[in-house]
Design a protein around this motif. Structure first.
Motif, PDB file in Angstrom:
ATOM      1  N   GLU A  61       0.643  -1.300  -0.101  1.00 62.25           N
ATOM      2  CA  GLU A  61       0.110  -0.065   0.013  1.00 62.25           C
ATOM      3  C   GLU A  61       0.950   1.335  -0.005  1.00 62.25           C
ATOM      4  O   GLU A  61       0.181   2.316  -0.268  1.00 62.25           O
ATOM      5  CB  GLU A  61      -0.754  -0.095   1.294  1.00 62.25           C
ATOM      6  CG  GLU A  61      -1.857  -1.215   1.247  1.00 62.25           C
ATOM      7  CD  GLU A  61      -2.845  -1.057   2.252  1.00 62.25           C
ATOM      8  OE1 GLU A  61      -3.050   0.091   2.901  1.00 62.25           O
ATOM      9  OE2 GLU A  61      -3.389  -2.141   2.757  1.00 62.25           O
ATOM     10  N   TYR A  62       2.241   1.368   0.275  1.00 58.46           N
ATOM     11  CA  TYR A  62       2.966   2.544   0.475  1.00 58.46           C
ATOM     12  C   TYR A  62       4.196   2.132  -0.749  1.00 58.46           C
ATOM     13  O   TYR A  62       4.834   1.133  -0.550  1.00 58.46           O
ATOM     14  CB  TYR A  62       3.399   2.365   1.859  1.00 58.46           C
ATOM     15  CG  TYR A  62       2.429   2.539   2.744  1.00 58.46           C
ATOM     16  CD1 TYR A  62       1.595   3.643   3.044  1.00 58.46           C
ATOM     17  CD2 TYR A  62       2.029   1.147   3.547  1.00 58.46           C
ATOM     18  CE1 TYR A  62       0.625   3.532   3.795  1.00 58.46           C
ATOM     19  CE2 TYR A  62       0.830   1.303   4.236  1.00 58.46           C
ATOM     20  CZ  TYR A  62       0.223   2.348   4.481  1.00 58.46           C
ATOM     21  OH  TYR A  62      -0.885   2.385   5.230  1.00 58.46           O
ATOM     22  N   ASP A  67       4.397   8.361   2.117  1.00 56.31           N
ATOM     23  CA  ASP A  67       2.976   7.719   1.892  1.00 56.31           C
ATOM     24  C   ASP A  67       2.748   7.163   3.139  1.00 56.31           C
ATOM     25  O   ASP A  67       1.365   7.430   3.973  1.00 56.31           O
ATOM     26  CB  ASP A  67       2.823   6.555   0.963  1.00 56.31           C
ATOM     27  CG  ASP A  67       2.882   6.927  -0.485  1.00 56.31           C
ATOM     28  OD1 ASP A  67       2.758   7.980  -0.906  1.00 56.31           O
ATOM     29  OD2 ASP A  67       3.445   6.032  -1.351  1.00 56.31           O
ATOM     30  N   HIS A  71      -0.417   8.581   5.871  1.00 54.47           N
ATOM     31  CA  HIS A  71      -1.082   7.864   6.561  1.00 54.47           C
ATOM     32  C   HIS A  71      -1.322   7.903   7.872  1.00 54.47           C
ATOM     33  O   HIS A  71      -2.481   7.848   8.751  1.00 54.47           O
ATOM     34  CB  HIS A  71      -0.762   6.199   6.145  1.00 54.47           C
ATOM     35  CG  HIS A  71      -1.395   5.229   7.235  1.00 54.47           C
ATOM     36  ND1 HIS A  71      -2.815   4.931   6.732  1.00 54.47           N
ATOM     37  CD2 HIS A  71      -1.030   4.366   8.137  1.00 54.47           C
ATOM     38  CE1 HIS A  71      -3.180   3.830   7.471  1.00 54.47           C
ATOM     39  NE2 HIS A  71      -2.155   3.740   8.579  1.00 54.47           N
TER      40      HIS A  71
END
Length: 110
Positions: A61-62, A67, A71
């Motif tokens: 996801e990163y 990122d 988050h």
């Protein structure tokens, strides 16, 4: 694969050796057996306020440290030291499966 690792409280009943591990270790090991590669994020000082001191995040996801900062709602300018696998890095640095990030805010003192 959920049955591969017994909970420590059930271990004695199943005949497995009782192994005490932290919640963080258990999360990481269970994710490993499920085939999920994780990033470990270690927070220090005021970054721990309202958060866990160690977080495990899905690496898919990163793509970069920025990122992860987004988050966690941590502005990049509030990070004094960002380490990836023990090396000084910038928020634009790429993150990969199994990386360990350490985030330190500015710390005063005398």
């Amino acid at each position: 694969m959920e049955g591969c690792l017994p909970h420590t409280r059930d271990a004695a009943a199943t005949g497995f050796a009782v192994i005490r591990m932290s919640t963080y270790e258990e999360i990481f090991i269970r994710a490993f057996y499920r085939g999920v590669i994780m990033l470990e994020v270690r927070l220090f000082a005021t970054f721990r306020d309202g958060r866990e001191k160690i977080l495990f995040l899905d690496s898919q996801e990163y793509s970069c440290a920025a990122d992860i900062l987004n988050h966690l709602h941590i502005p990049a300018e509030e990070v004094a030291i960002l380490l990836i696998n023990g090396r000084h890095s910038k928020p634009e640095a790429q993150v990969r499966d199994g990386d360990v990030l350490a985030l330190f805010p500015p710390v005063g003192g005398g």
